[in-house]
Design an enzyme around this catalytic site. Structure first.
Site, mmCIF file in Angstrom:
data_model
loop_
_atom_site.group_PDB
_atom_site.id
_atom_site.type_symbol
_atom_site.label_atom_id
_atom_site.label_comp_id
_atom_site.label_asym_id
_atom_site.label_seq_id
_atom_site.Cartn_x
_atom_site.Cartn_y
_atom_site.Cartn_z
ATOM 1 N N LYS A 49 4.647 8.483 -2.020
ATOM 2 C CA LYS A 49 5.109 7.408 -1.032
ATOM 3 C C LYS A 49 6.151 7.898 0.229
ATOM 4 O O LYS A 49 6.492 8.812 0.319
ATOM 5 C CB LYS A 49 6.477 6.578 -1.786
ATOM 6 N N GLU A 60 12.652 -1.601 7.685
ATOM 7 C CA GLU A 60 13.145 -2.592 6.677
ATOM 8 C C GLU A 60 14.680 -2.715 6.788
ATOM 9 O O GLU A 60 15.136 -3.820 6.608
ATOM 10 C CB GLU A 60 12.696 -1.829 5.216
ATOM 11 N N HIS A 120 -1.451 -17.115 11.405
ATOM 12 C CA HIS A 120 -1.523 -17.316 9.775
ATOM 13 C C HIS A 120 -1.690 -15.999 9.276
ATOM 14 O O HIS A 120 -2.215 -16.089 8.050
ATOM 15 C CB HIS A 120 -2.449 -18.303 9.405
ATOM 16 N N SER A 144 9.960 8.614 -1.983
ATOM 17 C CA SER A 144 10.554 7.944 -3.251
ATOM 18 C C SER A 144 10.778 9.021 -4.201
ATOM 19 O O SER A 144 10.324 10.185 -4.278
ATOM 20 C CB SER A 144 9.295 7.189 -4.074
#
Ligand code: ARG
Length: 468
Positions: free
Chosen positions: A292, A299, A165, A286
């Site tokens: 970043k 992804e 979980h 970024s």
């Protein structure tokens, strides 16, 4: 790419019964040359095998066969040297190559298509193409698995929290986690190999749908092309694309696995988890936030999993309402199929390159495992070994955890007196099981997370790869 127009005479390959030329738009609309030209090698190999067989059964003379083979080899060189102009008027790769052959060798070129149809020709080409790609995909899966074994061996004793979980559950080792991915990929490898068996049958000789009146030798062409055997039924041979659907199904599962791994890599590289670092070459920055470093590769792989499974759905829908035998619908199999293959190969390549370069943040993972009461089950098992029924032990440990939450202390941070308020069965030896090492070492059986077992699993994994 040249286009014909309505004024031109009808298609030279099938124009006999037509009295007007095909509409310019329809010609373009029905053509597949823009995407099926990538099968030129398979198409030429299929034609050479077919011609070789025709000569053996007496349909072509040996001189004609030589002309055809030399001509086709020249066409292949032209294509590879960029000297081929693909024509939309010639619809597809099959007719473009045949027309080019006829330009080169004259009338003999027109004999090549004896005893076959584009329907068995295209089915042959796709099967050859898919077979080659399966072999490449399987090599890439193996390369990725080698990386996982390397990482698992190196990090066999590196503690991390295991989750259910997405909540801290029990400590595991990073090596054990890598071996879970290894197992998923082993099944993917098997699925591709299994699919290959059904791909590797020769439809050549099925002709348009019913077979042919020439004395063809289907076993011969099958053998020449490296197929295991000819397909059994001509109608089925030209019609079904289930083998391509199977490839997409195996690919969808593989991509699902890569997507799940990606999700974990994305979580682990976040500041909140801080478990691993991906090398800069697999990340981007970024344009507005200078701090970043984004895990773009995982992804994108996660995103492409949706795309691949979408193509599986396309092909299933393409097939579902087709009566026997060949229908033009089947021309629509290629773009989804090719896109699946291209993307699966891209994702595997990125993963196989990236996985061995993962840097593990051992201290940070250890701290996370220590924080989440991950040894609570070990304490319960300890009490059971001292004679307490498991349900009572569960209750005792639950209370200890409640106390730990109030006091902001992990179980292993409590002293003996604190622990003994919950049960007098607890004694000094409890600290052997409350440590993270004690916890993982105790799971000492096949498939367990004990470092010793991870090392053994790695050894078995190496053996399995060596047997491929
Ligand atoms: N371009 C076609 C395809 O991809 C080749 C077969 C065409 N056959 C036909 N009878 N129109 O399926």
């Amino acid at each position: 790419m040249s286009e014909s127009n309505n004024q031109k005479s009808t298609n030279s390959q099938w124009g006999g019964r037509f009295s007007e030329a095909v509409d310019t738009f329809v010609e373009k609309f029905t053509a597949s040359i823009e995407f099926d030209q990538r099968m030129y090698r398979q198409d030429i190999a299929g034609s050479i095998a077919h011609a070789t067989m025709l000569e053996k059964v007496g349909v072509l003379t040996s001189d004609e066969l030589n002309q055809i083979i030399n001509g086709l080899q020249e066409v292949q060189q032209d294509i590879e040297n960029g000297n081929m102009e693909w024509s939309i008027a010639l619809e597809d790769v099959h007719m473009n190559i045949e027309a080019r052959l006829t330009d080169k060798i004259g009338i003999t070129g027109k004999k090549l298509h004896t005893g076959r149809s584009r329907n068995d020709q295209v089915a042959t080409d796709i099967r050859l193409y898919v077979r080659d790609e399966i072999d490449f995909i399987c090599e890439e899966i193996t390369r990725l698995q080698e990386g996982l074994l390397m990482l698992a061996e190196r990090e066999a004793a590196t503690i991390m929290p295991g989750f259910t979980h997405l909540q801290t559950a029990q400590p595991v080792t990073f090596g054990h986690h890598m071996m879970a991915w290894f197992e998923m990929l082993s099944r993917d490898f098997e699925r591709f190999q299994d699919c290959r068996k059904r791909v590797n049958r020769s439809p050549l000789g099925a002709a348009a749908l019913a077979g042919t009146t020439y004395p063809i030798d289907r076993a011969m062409t099958a053998k020449l092309l490296g197929f295991d055997a000819p397909t059994e039924n001509s109608l089925d041979s030209v019609s079904d694309r289930d083998f391509a659907i199977e490839l997409c199904a195996a690919s969808s599962l593989l991509m699902t696995h890569l997507s799940r791994a990606s999700e974990e890599l994305i979580l682990w590289t976040s500041a909140q988890f801080n478990f691993i670092d991906l090398p800069d070459r697999f990340c981007t920055g970024s344009s507005i936030m200078p701090q970043k470093k984004n895990p773009d590769v995982p992804e994108l792989v996660r995103g492409k999993a949706g795309r691949v499974t979408g193509h599986l759905m396309s092909l299933l829908m393409l097939m579902k309402a087709q009566p026997l035998a060949y229908n033009k619908d089947n021309q629509e199999d290629k773009e989804p199929l090719f896109d699946v293959i291209d993307n699966v190969k891209g994702c595997l390549r990125a993963y196989a390159d990236m996985i061995p370069a993962i840097q593990v943040k051992e201290a940070s993972m250890r701290e996370a495992a220590r924080r989440g009461f991950s040894t609570a089950t070990d304490l319960a098992d300890y009490l059971v070994r001292k004679g307490m029924p498991f349900r009572d032990a569960h209750e005792v440990v639950g209370k200890s955890v409640g106390y730990g939450i109030d006091q902001d202390k992990d179980l292993s941070d409590m002293n003996l007196e604190e622990l003994q308020q919950f049960s007098d069965m607890i004694s000094e030896d409890v600290f052997d099981v409350l440590t993270l090492e004690g916890s993982v070492n105790a799971r000492d059986h096949i498939g367990g997370t004990a470092p010793k077992q991870v090392i053994a699993a790695v050894a078995r994994g190496k053996q399995r790869l060596a047997e491929r």
